[in-house]
Structure formats: C-alpha cells, structure tokens
Write an enzyme that holds these catalytic residues in place. Structure first.
Site, PDB file in Angstrom:
ATOM      1  N   ASP A   1       0.817  -1.212   0.000  1.00 61.19           N
ATOM      2  CA  ASP A   1       0.000   0.000   0.000  1.00 61.19           C
ATOM      3  C   ASP A   1       0.855   1.268   0.000  1.00 61.19           C
ATOM      4  O   ASP A   1       2.074   1.209   0.191  1.00 61.19           O
ATOM      5  CB  ASP A   1      -0.959   0.004   1.209  1.00 61.19           C
TER       6      ASP A   1
ATOM      7  N   HIS B   1      -6.983  -4.987  10.210  1.00 63.93           N
ATOM      8  CA  HIS B   1      -6.786  -4.761   8.767  1.00 63.93           C
ATOM      9  C   HIS B   1      -5.534  -5.483   8.275  1.00 63.93           C
ATOM     10  O   HIS B   1      -4.603  -5.741   9.037  1.00 63.93           O
ATOM     11  CB  HIS B   1      -6.767  -3.263   8.419  1.00 63.93           C
TER      12      HIS B   1
HETATM   13  P1  PGA Z   1       2.213  -2.090  12.703  1.00 66.88           P
HETATM   14  O1  PGA Z   1       1.123  -2.045  11.549  1.00 66.88           O
HETATM   15  O2  PGA Z   1       3.199  -3.127  12.286  1.00 66.88           O
HETATM   16  O3  PGA Z   1       2.790  -0.719  12.693  1.00 66.88           O
HETATM   17  O4  PGA Z   1       1.498  -2.435  13.950  1.00 66.88           O
HETATM   18  C1  PGA Z   1       0.620  -3.236  11.090  1.00 66.88           C
HETATM   19  C2  PGA Z   1      -0.369  -2.971   9.995  1.00 66.88           C
HETATM   20  O5  PGA Z   1      -1.065  -1.935  10.060  1.00 66.88           O
HETATM   21  O6  PGA Z   1      -0.474  -3.799   9.082  1.00 66.88           O
END
Ligand code: PGA
Length: 243
Positions: free
Chosen positions: A65, A136
């Site tokens: 993304d 998510h």
């Molecule tokens: P994080 O994010 O590793 O910063 O917790 C994970 C994600 O949003 O996929």
C-alpha cells in the site's frame, strides 16, 4: 493456518529473516509481497544483517500500500520507508521494485496498472503481512464490504493514529486516504506469512485465528487460505486457545 509462537519480537524477526533467505535461495526470482509498519522493521533489520547470504538481483517486490498524495520522495511515504529499511541495503534492482504511486493523478488507473504488474510478474509467491490493531491487512479496513482488488481507501482514525509517528506524531498530518492491494490480491499469493508482536495485537490475533470470518476483521479471511504461517511473540499469542 499454522501458528508459531516465539518468546520475543527479536526471535520472530530472526525467524522471518531465515524464512526469507531460504525462500529466495530456493527461488532466486521469487515475487515478494512486502509490508510496512513497525512490526516488520526488526525483520528487515535482521535480513539486512544477513544480506551476504543471499542475492535479491532477480527478486521482484510489490508493496501492499501507499498513502494517496505522497510521491516516492516524500519522507512519510511507504516507498521511502522501504528504501530506508530494506531496499537501500540489499541488491534488489530498482526496476524490480513494484510500488503504488500515491501521487498518481488518476488513482483508479494506477490501481489497475498495479494489478496488471502483479499478474505480469506471475503473481505473488510469498506475501509478508502485518496486522492492524483493528484487524486490517494492507489497508483493507474493517467495513461491511471489502474490495477485492487494488483500490483507493479512506483510512480509519485509529489507522491514522497508528501511523502518526512518521508525520511528526500528529495524526492530522497522516494522509486521509491510501491505495491498497485488495483482499483477493492478497489472498491469491501462493504463500502468506503474517507477523504480529506485542500485547496490543493479542485481541485481533485471537479473532483472526479463532473467530468467525467477518469483513469487520479482514485478517479473518486468511483462515480460508491453504498456506498461511502466523509468527507471533508470546504477548501477541496470549489470548489464543482461551475461549
Ligand atoms: P504495525 O502495523 O506493524 O505498525 O502495527 C501493522 C499494519 O497496520 O499492518
């Protein structure tokens, strides 16, 4: 879903680095799907420390993304994040790095281009994933319906808060929208490896692995994929098997 629990986040990172090295040695032209976020930082660090063991010259990558409005040179862009944490330190060829252009004038066309590029590379062989506190994957946020393919998405407030660190700590500075691979884009990867560390992820990890399939927890759909490994540290695994 195969679940493996390690004592610490460092142990998870060491396992991820070994897994990536093994996969690239087995298939030097593998197509990797890559995540950003705090969780994979340690894994990329470990991989970079072992880079003499493996060449990325034939590897192709596609990140999950990117923020809408941010070009590749913006310090808060995921493209820059990947440069800092991985791409600048290994011998991957710039032409082999697939990325969504958040600054594209026509985001719909950009999403379609990305789907074609992934298909043209033969599909994703190994997709590495993190998981958001809200369940998510990529930026497929909990919603009554989930987009199948790469699309433009409005980020939820909790996601903007979670990304504030790269924007001076101010969630209001985090872009409101992103482009993200869709659920089908992700679920078509031949193998998926999801990482989660820290107690803050324990609830969504439990629902992902043991709850019902629901669009309100997008990661729950990983239960239907035949080849998923979930690598956890003990705090992230703390709620499993306690129903
Ligand atoms: P994080 O994010 O590793 O910063 O917790 C994970 C994600 O949003 O996929």
């Amino acid at each position: 879903m195969r679940i493996e629990v390690f004592r610490t986040a460092e142990d998870v990172a060491a396992a991820v680095a070994e897994l990536l090295i093994t996969e690239v040695q087995r298939d030097p032209a593998i197509v990797l799907g890559l995540p950003t976020g705090r969780t994979p930082v340690l894994s990329y660090e470990r991989l970079v420390a072992k880079r003499h063991r493996v060449s990325f010259r034939q590897v192709r990558t596609f990140n999950l993304d990117e923020f809408v409005g941010l070009g590749a040179d913006h310090p808060g862009s995921y493209r820059r994040f990947m440069e800092r944490h991985l791409f600048a330190h290994v011998d991957v060829l710039p032409a082999h790095i697939g990325f969504l252009d958040g600054a594209a004038a026509d985001t719909q066309a950009e999403c379609e281009r990305y789907e074609r590029a992934i298909a043209g590379a033969g599909g994703i062989g190994l997709q590495l994933l993190g998981i958001g506190n809200n369940g998510h994957i990529g930026f497929n946020e909990p919603a009554p319906e989930l987009a199948a393919r790469t699309h433009r998405v409005v980020l939820l407030p909790e996601t903007r808060r979670a990304n504030a660190a790269d924007f001076g700590g101010d969630p209001d500075q985090v872009p409101r929208e992103a482009l993200s691979m869709g659920m089908a884009t992700i679920l078509h990867a031949r193998r998926i490896v999801l990482l989660a560390t820290g107690a803050g992820k324990a609830a969504c990890v439990q629902r992902m692995a043991e709850g019902s399939l629901t669009t309100m927890l997008p990661a729950s759909f990983l239960q239907v994929h035949p080849n998923v490994d979930v690598l956890l540290d003990e705090p992230a695994a703390a709620r499993l098997g306690r129903r």
